[in-house]
Design an enzyme around this catalytic site. Structure first.
Site, PDB file in Angstrom:
ATOM      1  N   GLU A 207      32.962  46.400  47.853  1.00  0.00           N
ATOM      2  CA  GLU A 207      32.308  47.510  48.540  1.00  0.00           C
ATOM      3  C   GLU A 207      32.833  48.873  48.108  1.00  0.00           C
ATOM      4  O   GLU A 207      32.207  49.900  48.380  1.00  0.00           O
ATOM      5  CB  GLU A 207      32.487  47.357  50.058  1.00  0.00           C
ATOM      6  CG  GLU A 207      31.760  46.179  50.676  1.00  0.00           C
ATOM      7  CD  GLU A 207      30.250  46.372  50.717  1.00  0.00           C
ATOM      8  OE1 GLU A 207      29.777  47.458  50.351  1.00  0.00           O
ATOM      9  OE2 GLU A 207      29.550  45.419  51.100  1.00  0.00           O
TER      10      GLU A 207
ATOM     11  N   GLU B  35      44.294  26.118  46.850  1.00  0.00           N
ATOM     12  CA  GLU B  35      45.238  27.064  47.448  1.00  0.00           C
ATOM     13  C   GLU B  35      46.671  26.533  47.452  1.00  0.00           C
ATOM     14  O   GLU B  35      47.609  27.283  47.710  1.00  0.00           O
ATOM     15  CB  GLU B  35      44.822  27.399  48.873  1.00  0.00           C
ATOM     16  CG  GLU B  35      45.026  26.282  49.874  1.00  0.00           C
ATOM     17  CD  GLU B  35      44.583  26.675  51.276  1.00  0.00           C
ATOM     18  OE1 GLU B  35      45.376  26.449  52.206  1.00  0.00           O
ATOM     19  OE2 GLU B  35      43.468  27.211  51.439  1.00  0.00           O
TER      20      GLU B  35
END
Length: 307
Positions: free
Chosen positions: A87, A118
């Site tokens: 953004e 992960e």
């Protein structure tokens, strides 16, 4: 590092006593419960305000010196980091390399669960090495439960390279301790759906990243008042926003604002400098550059020198 085999003691894994009859609630009762629990996310941000403010100041300082900001996470935490980074270019016209998101599993993990990836701390280390992190950079590790090896590996690697490290977790330090320059704990309590950290933990993380990235951009002069004067004019919606900013701040008609926007190569900040100082495009650009893009400082300096 915490015991990765047993996480039942973690705040984010505990059972919420207020939602034990979740499967028996009416739809309205369910919404009311979510609404009341989500209030805790705002309280958690308030409790961590000093640490978040410190992160803003120190991150802005590094970026002024040419550094970059990296978010590192896995699963929901990683996706939120990538989202916030994505953004920044349209909102603040930053180059895509200035704020970057790193997610365990890479781009594919954005749309398909890759939670097994992960567990490799060495992958976090490799991600930092691949991006040539230096002492000017900032690395934010995001892990709701605080134990994600990928994130811990990345933060440890970044610290060794002298980067500013920020650790964001939703468990207290007494449950999971970790060494970072800034330690932000966002304590929202057990989830309505036990262990589902995409809920309150995800919400509070999004709130915090909103504040962090926006605060940094404000400090870097990307904002004038509360207007996004560095907005990238890349479509009709953003052109309309740019024109309204110019109209509101200059009093010009929409037609005149459009002409000014074109003369400035669709850069609202430069258009305002040109209007307020009478300088042409090149001179206005040089004035902004001399003040590191800070519109308020650039205009004030010009007026002080020419009054």
């Amino acid at each position: 590092m915490a015991d990765l085999q047993e996480r039942g003691h973690l705040l984010t894994e505990q059972v919420n006593p207020l939602s034990q009859n979740l499967d028996q609630l009416s739809s309205l009762e369910l919404v009311e419960l979510f609404n009341s629990e989500d209030l805790k996310t705002v309280e958690a941000v308030a409790a961590a305000k000093v640490q978040i403010a410190t992160a803003i100041e120190q991150t802005a300082d590094r970026l002024r010196q040419g550094g970059r900001l990296f978010y590192v996470g896995a699963g929901t935490s990683g996706r939120l980091g990538v989202l916030d980074a994505a953004e920044c270019p349209p909102t603040f016209c930053t180059p895509p390399e200035l704020v970057q998101g790193i997610i365990a599993g890479g781009a594919g993990a954005l749309v398909r669960s890759s939670e097994d990836l992960e567990d490799r701390a060495e992958d976090g280390d490799a991600a930092i090495a691949q991006r040539h992190i230096t002492q000017l950079d900032v690395v934010v590790g995001i892990t709701a439960g605080g134990t994600t090896p990928f994130v811990q590996g990345a933060i440890n690697s970044a610290r060794q390279r002298g980067a500013l490290t920020i650790f964001i977790a939703c468990v207290p330090a007494e449950q999971v301790s970790f060494t970072a320059d800034i330690d932000i704990r966002l304590l929202t309590g057990p989830e309505i759906l036990a262990g589902s950290t995409r809920l309150k933990a995800g919400t509070v993380t999004k709130l915090t990243l909103n504040i962090l990235s926006t605060g940094v951009m404000v400090k870097l002069g990307k904002v004038y008042g509360n207007r996004m004067v560095d907005v990238a004019v890349t479509n009709q919606k953003l052109r309309d926003r740019a024109l309204r900013i110019l109209q509101d701040l200059t009093g010009l008609s929409r037609e005149a604002a459009g002409f000014l926007l074109e003369r400035s190569s669709k850069w609202v900040k430069l258009a305002l400098v040109m209007h307020w100082t009478g300088l042409d495009k090149d001179a206005g650009d040089r004035l902004l550059s001399a003040h590191q893009g800070n519109l308020r400082e650039a205009v004030a300096s010009y007026k002080n020198q020419n009054d």
